[in-house]
Design a protein around this motif. Sequence first.
Motif, PDB file in Angstrom:
ATOM      1  N   GLY A   5       0.740  -1.217  -0.072  1.00  0.00           N
ATOM      2  CA  GLY A   5       0.168  -0.029  -0.127  1.00  0.00           C
ATOM      3  C   GLY A   5       0.857   1.286   0.015  1.00  0.00           C
ATOM      4  N   ALA A   6       1.849   1.130   0.945  1.00  0.00           N
ATOM      5  CA  ALA A   6       2.960   2.372   1.056  1.00  0.00           C
ATOM      6  C   ALA A   6       3.389   2.725  -0.492  1.00  0.00           C
ATOM      7  N   THR A   7       4.030   1.313  -0.915  1.00  0.00           N
ATOM      8  CA  THR A   7       4.594   1.576  -2.289  1.00  0.00           C
ATOM      9  C   THR A   7       4.056   2.091  -3.345  1.00  0.00           C
ATOM     10  N   ALA A   8       2.626   1.631  -3.470  1.00  0.00           N
ATOM     11  CA  ALA A   8       1.565   1.984  -4.638  1.00  0.00           C
ATOM     12  C   ALA A   8       1.318   3.532  -4.412  1.00  0.00           C
ATOM     13  N   ALA A   9       1.034   3.846  -3.164  1.00  0.00           N
ATOM     14  CA  ALA A   9       0.758   5.140  -2.795  1.00  0.00           C
ATOM     15  C   ALA A   9       1.925   6.111  -3.055  1.00  0.00           C
ATOM     16  N   MET A  10       3.082   5.754  -2.726  1.00  0.00           N
ATOM     17  CA  MET A  10       4.234   6.671  -3.155  1.00  0.00           C
ATOM     18  C   MET A  10       4.512   6.777  -4.664  1.00  0.00           C
ATOM     19  N   ARG A  11       4.005   5.613  -5.386  1.00  0.00           N
ATOM     20  CA  ARG A  11       4.196   5.871  -6.851  1.00  0.00           C
ATOM     21  C   ARG A  11       3.293   6.934  -7.455  1.00  0.00           C
ATOM     22  N   LEU A  12       2.047   7.185  -6.754  1.00  0.00           N
ATOM     23  CA  LEU A  12       1.219   8.069  -7.354  1.00  0.00           C
ATOM     24  C   LEU A  12       1.886   9.372  -6.876  1.00  0.00           C
ATOM     25  N   THR A  13       2.418   9.502  -5.943  1.00  0.00           N
ATOM     26  CA  THR A  13       3.080  11.117  -5.421  1.00  0.00           C
ATOM     27  C   THR A  13       4.515  11.186  -5.939  1.00  0.00           C
ATOM     28  N   LYS A  14       5.091   9.876  -6.667  1.00  0.00           N
ATOM     29  CA  LYS A  14       6.301  10.254  -7.417  1.00  0.00           C
ATOM     30  C   LYS A  14       7.288  10.595  -5.986  1.00  0.00           C
ATOM     31  N   THR A  15       6.937  10.047  -4.911  1.00  0.00           N
ATOM     32  CA  THR A  15       8.041  10.295  -3.705  1.00  0.00           C
ATOM     33  C   THR A  15       9.398  10.172  -3.965  1.00  0.00           C
ATOM     34  N   ALA A  16      10.166  10.914  -3.289  1.00  0.00           N
ATOM     35  CA  ALA A  16      11.780  10.763  -3.663  1.00  0.00           C
ATOM     36  C   ALA A  16      12.185   9.683  -2.797  1.00  0.00           C
ATOM     37  N   GLU A  17      13.333   8.839  -3.249  1.00  0.00           N
ATOM     38  CA  GLU A  17      13.678   7.579  -3.019  1.00  0.00           C
ATOM     39  C   GLU A  17      14.225   7.530  -1.533  1.00  0.00           C
ATOM     40  N   GLU A  18      14.866   8.769  -0.929  1.00  0.00           N
ATOM     41  CA  GLU A  18      15.341   8.709   0.492  1.00  0.00           C
ATOM     42  C   GLU A  18      13.866   8.769   1.357  1.00  0.00           C
ATOM     43  N   THR A  19      12.755   9.291   1.033  1.00  0.00           N
ATOM     44  CA  THR A  19      11.601   9.393   1.627  1.00  0.00           C
ATOM     45  C   THR A  19      10.855   8.049   1.429  1.00  0.00           C
ATOM     46  N   GLN A  20      10.872   7.502   0.202  1.00  0.00           N
ATOM     47  CA  GLN A  20      10.336   6.111   0.130  1.00  0.00           C
ATOM     48  C   GLN A  20      10.873   5.370   1.085  1.00  0.00           C
ATOM     49  N   GLN A  21      12.189   5.037   1.273  1.00  0.00           N
ATOM     50  CA  GLN A  21      12.736   4.194   1.979  1.00  0.00           C
ATOM     51  C   GLN A  21      12.538   4.508   3.484  1.00  0.00           C
ATOM     52  N   ALA A  22      12.311   5.565   4.126  1.00  0.00           N
ATOM     53  CA  ALA A  22      12.183   6.064   5.382  1.00  0.00           C
ATOM     54  C   ALA A  22      10.873   5.681   5.628  1.00  0.00           C
ATOM     55  N   ILE A  23       9.924   5.813   4.840  1.00  0.00           N
ATOM     56  CA  ILE A  23       8.573   5.646   4.982  1.00  0.00           C
ATOM     57  C   ILE A  23       8.114   4.025   5.062  1.00  0.00           C
ATOM     58  N   LEU A  24       8.849   3.155   4.170  1.00  0.00           N
ATOM     59  CA  LEU A  24       8.576   1.752   4.252  1.00  0.00           C
ATOM     60  C   LEU A  24       9.306   1.262   5.497  1.00  0.00           C
ATOM     61  N   GLU A  25      10.323   1.990   6.069  1.00  0.00           N
ATOM     62  CA  GLU A  25      10.770   1.431   7.435  1.00  0.00           C
ATOM     63  C   GLU A  25       9.926   1.885   8.717  1.00  0.00           C
ATOM     64  N   LEU A  26       9.079   2.833   8.382  1.00  0.00           N
ATOM     65  CA  LEU A  26       8.318   3.297   9.433  1.00  0.00           C
ATOM     66  C   LEU A  26       7.116   2.216   9.069  1.00  0.00           C
ATOM     67  N   VAL A  27       6.499   1.923   8.139  1.00  0.00           N
ATOM     68  CA  VAL A  27       5.534   1.188   7.789  1.00  0.00           C
ATOM     69  C   VAL A  27       5.817  -0.318   8.394  1.00  0.00           C
ATOM     70  N   ALA A  28       7.163  -0.736   8.181  1.00  0.00           N
ATOM     71  CA  ALA A  28       7.586  -2.027   8.827  1.00  0.00           C
ATOM     72  C   ALA A  28       7.407  -2.021  10.293  1.00  0.00           C
ATOM     73  N   GLY A  29       7.529  -0.776  10.834  1.00  0.00           N
ATOM     74  CA  GLY A  29       7.660  -0.874  12.423  1.00  0.00           C
ATOM     75  C   GLY A  29       6.296  -0.898  12.896  1.00  0.00           C
ATOM     76  N   LEU A  30       5.302  -0.372  11.998  1.00  0.00           N
ATOM     77  CA  LEU A  30       3.891  -0.557  12.265  1.00  0.00           C
ATOM     78  C   LEU A  30       3.636  -2.056  12.244  1.00  0.00           C
ATOM     79  N   ALA A  31       3.781  -2.638  11.057  1.00  0.00           N
ATOM     80  CA  ALA A  31       3.299  -4.154  10.821  1.00  0.00           C
ATOM     81  C   ALA A  31       3.819  -5.069  12.020  1.00  0.00           C
ATOM     82  N   ALA A  32       4.790  -4.525  12.805  1.00  0.00           N
ATOM     83  CA  ALA A  32       5.440  -5.174  13.843  1.00  0.00           C
ATOM     84  C   ALA A  32       4.602  -5.188  15.069  1.00  0.00           C
ATOM     85  N   ARG A  33       3.261  -4.496  14.815  1.00  0.00           N
ATOM     86  CA  ARG A  33       2.627  -4.530  16.073  1.00  0.00           C
ATOM     87  C   ARG A  33       3.327  -3.909  17.326  1.00  0.00           C
TER      88      ARG A  33
END
Length: 230
Positions: free
Chosen positions: A170-198
Amino acid sequence: MGCVYIVEREAAQQAFEGELAQVDQLLHAAVADLFPPFSQLVAAQAGSSLRRAAIGLAAGMAEEDSPRLCEQRVALAAALEMLHRALAVHMRVGSTSKPTAPNLTLLGSTILAGDYCFSRAAALAVRTGEAAVVEIFADALKRVSEGHLRQRFDSAVEPYDEDSELFRAGATAAMRLTKTAEETQQAILELVAGLAARPSGPLQLPCHALTPTQLERWQIVLQWWPLPLT
């Protein structure tokens, strides 16, 4: 300045809540044509807290927002939630051990209801108008389905973490819509992974990698996020 900030924060909060409400409306509309017992099978999976939707609505926020981008991230968020419900319905298949006539009827109904939800999820993903988003969505469905199958047929396999896959997709697809910078993509994916870890507590936001608008949306989402996760 303090009063201005409060007003702006309240507007941003209302915007997020409004988008969540739109997601909920799309989900209801997507299954409005179902009738019993199919509607009951789907309704039983409707207790979700819309966490997958919230990921899409946060990662799909750009510094320069637009009505079209808002429509796209809402459609994506609804697609993620519908996919989750489709998978939950399909996971009921095989839960009955005796091949009696009533169970076979329930099995058939469950498969058809799940397939219907899959088709609605795909249709919502298509509404984004981005082929890359649909491809990411399809790949996520493939990986999640394979993960659940491995777990079902091999008791030694660790419990499959569907949230981790859907959050990341979901995060990857959403960031494709916004053309998010690569550095920001990685930071958001790390945040999302933390959320998935409950997590049992608040997470650290990657403030250095987010624009002010993105940071504000993530702050609102994390404040809304249901903790502890179950």
